[in-house]
Design a protein around this motif. Structure first.
Motif, short mmCIF file in Angstrom:
data_model
loop_
_atom_site.label_atom_id
_atom_site.label_comp_id
_atom_site.label_asym_id
_atom_site.label_seq_id
_atom_site.Cartn_x
_atom_site.Cartn_y
_atom_site.Cartn_z
N ALA A 112 0.82 -1.21 0.00
CA ALA A 112 0.00 0.00 0.00
C ALA A 112 0.85 1.26 0.00
CB ALA A 112 -0.92 0.00 1.21
N ASN A 113 2.12 1.16 0.29
CA ASN A 113 3.00 2.32 0.26
C ASN A 113 3.09 2.84 -1.17
OD1 ASN A 113 5.05 4.18 0.48
ND2 ASN A 113 6.64 2.73 1.02
N PRO A 114 2.72 4.11 -1.40
CA PRO A 114 2.73 4.59 -2.78
C PRO A 114 4.13 4.63 -3.40
CG PRO A 114 2.29 6.38 -1.26
CD PRO A 114 2.22 5.12 -0.47
N PHE A 115 5.15 4.60 -2.55
CA PHE A 115 6.50 4.63 -3.10
C PHE A 115 7.04 3.24 -3.42
CE2 PHE A 115 7.13 9.02 -2.89
CZ PHE A 115 6.53 9.50 -1.73
N LEU B 30 -4.67 5.66 -0.63
CA LEU B 30 -4.03 5.25 -1.88
C LEU B 30 -4.17 6.34 -2.94
CD1 LEU B 30 -5.04 1.49 -2.06
CD2 LEU B 30 -2.80 2.43 -1.60
N THR B 37 3.03 10.52 -5.72
CA THR B 37 4.06 9.87 -6.53
C THR B 37 4.04 10.40 -7.96
OG1 THR B 37 2.53 8.02 -6.69
CG2 THR B 37 4.42 7.72 -5.28
N PHE B 124 0.50 3.70 6.06
CA PHE B 124 1.26 2.75 5.23
C PHE B 124 2.40 3.38 4.45
CE2 PHE B 124 -1.82 -0.14 6.27
CZ PHE B 124 -3.05 0.12 5.72
N VAL B 125 2.59 4.68 4.53
CA VAL B 125 3.60 5.29 3.67
C VAL B 125 4.97 5.22 4.31
CG1 VAL B 125 4.33 7.37 2.51
CG2 VAL B 125 1.91 6.85 2.72
#
Lengths: 138, 191
Positions: A112-115, B30, B37, B124-125
């Motif tokens: 789920a991490n966009p990176f 998301l 991004t 989550f990031v």
């Protein structure tokens, strides 16, 4: 309790390794890499054999070696989790299933991490730390 | 004096939050993640990405304030300290489901810090190593600036700490630049 996870790995769609981590310092990591790699064949076998039948993500024990047993778990997106455990006594299937479930959730959170792009190597520090915690509490 | 306004705003915040429509948190996270991004890919310079996020936030803020005023029925704020409480307890609660804490007032009561313990945008990031200059949730700074401008306050909001950079909480510093009298706001003047 008698289970010790000595190696956990995540394998991608084309059987490319995304993450391999060994928790046993006494052994050569290469040995575990080899075990995981050979386990992939058994995974293939199990997933094609069960065609149409089950929705089982948990593949069960893939094969035993002298000191270790290898368990597998696959997802519908063809990501596979393979772990090598050292157990004394009977197999603790339930505990292994629970571990896989948590592992799967952990993987989903990391994706789920966009990176992070799927099919990349997993370099997330959080993933590492969480996995360590889970391995300790198996 | 500091506690006086605090309780009612907490409750107002929760009441309003209960009435508004909700959206799935993961979808929201998301979506924001892919915005960031994409901006990073397009602009490459992280400072520029921060600026763009702030601009986007500004555009959101000038519109969001109307929704806020209509739903929350909060009256005029007596002073800037009250404004800060309303933003932190009612505003953040209504739109993000979290409450922020107001801390670190300066002597003249023209600057304060908003401390956020958790933020749905950053769930989550994990920032890669080279992204130290990026303030991931910088859009919030723009939202604050835009919204307050519509109620006649010109502020500057900047991130000073962020959980993604290793701090234990995120902190936005809000500085009151001036109270606007009946001038045409900057957004409608030229750009």
């Amino acid at each position: 309790m008698g289970i010790k996870v000595v190696c956990a790995s995540v394998i991608g769609k084309s059987n490319n390794p995304l993450y391999i981590r060994c928790f046993d310092n006494t052994e050569e990591p290469l040995k575990f890499h080899y075990i995981v790699h050979s386990a992939l064949d058994v995974v293939e076998e199990k997933s094609t054999a069960k065609k149409g039948a089950s929705l089982d993500l948990y593949l069960g024990m893939l094969y035993p070696t002298e000191d270790y047993r290898v368990y597998g778990y696959t997802t519908n997106s063809k990501i596979k989790f393979i772990i090598v455990v050292q157990e004394d006594g009977d197999s603790h299937d339930q505990a292994i299933k629970n571990f896989f479930r948590k592992f799967h959730v952990l993987y989903a959170n990391t994706v789920a991490n966009p990176f992070y792009t799927p099919d990349d190597l997993i370099t997330s520090r959080k993933f590492n730390e969480e996995l360590e915690k889970q391995v300790k509490t198996v | 004096m500091a506690q006086k306004g605090a309780r009612p705003y907490d409750r107002i915040g929760e009441q309003v939050f209960a009435k508004v429509d909700k959206i799935n948190a993961e979808l929201f996270t998301l979506t924001y993640g892919s915005i960031v991004t994409q901006l990073v890919k397009d602009y490459e310079d992280l400072g520029e990405v921060n600026t763009q996020l702030e601009k986007m936030g500004y555009n959101i803020g000038v519109r969001l304030i109307e929704e806020f005023l209509a739903r929350s029925n909060v009256g005029r704020c007596a002073d800037f300290t009250e404004t800060a409480e309303v933003v932190a307890k009612v505003g953040f609660k209504m739109f993000l489901g979290i409450t922020a804490n107001v801390t670190d007032w300066d002597a003249e009561k023209k600057e304060f810090s908003l401390v956020l313990d958790d933020n749905p945008l950053t769930e989550f990031v994990e920032l890669p190593e080279s992204y130290n200059k990026l303030w991931y949730a910088n859009i919030l700074c723009g939202v604050i600036r835009g919204a307050l401008e519509m109620v006649q306050m010109k502020v500057e909001a900047t991130y000073v700490k962020c959980v993604l950079h290793g701090h234990d909480a995120s902190e936005i510093r809000v500085v009151l630049k001036e109270i606007l009298t009946d001038e045409i706001p900057a957004s409608m003047r030229d750009e």
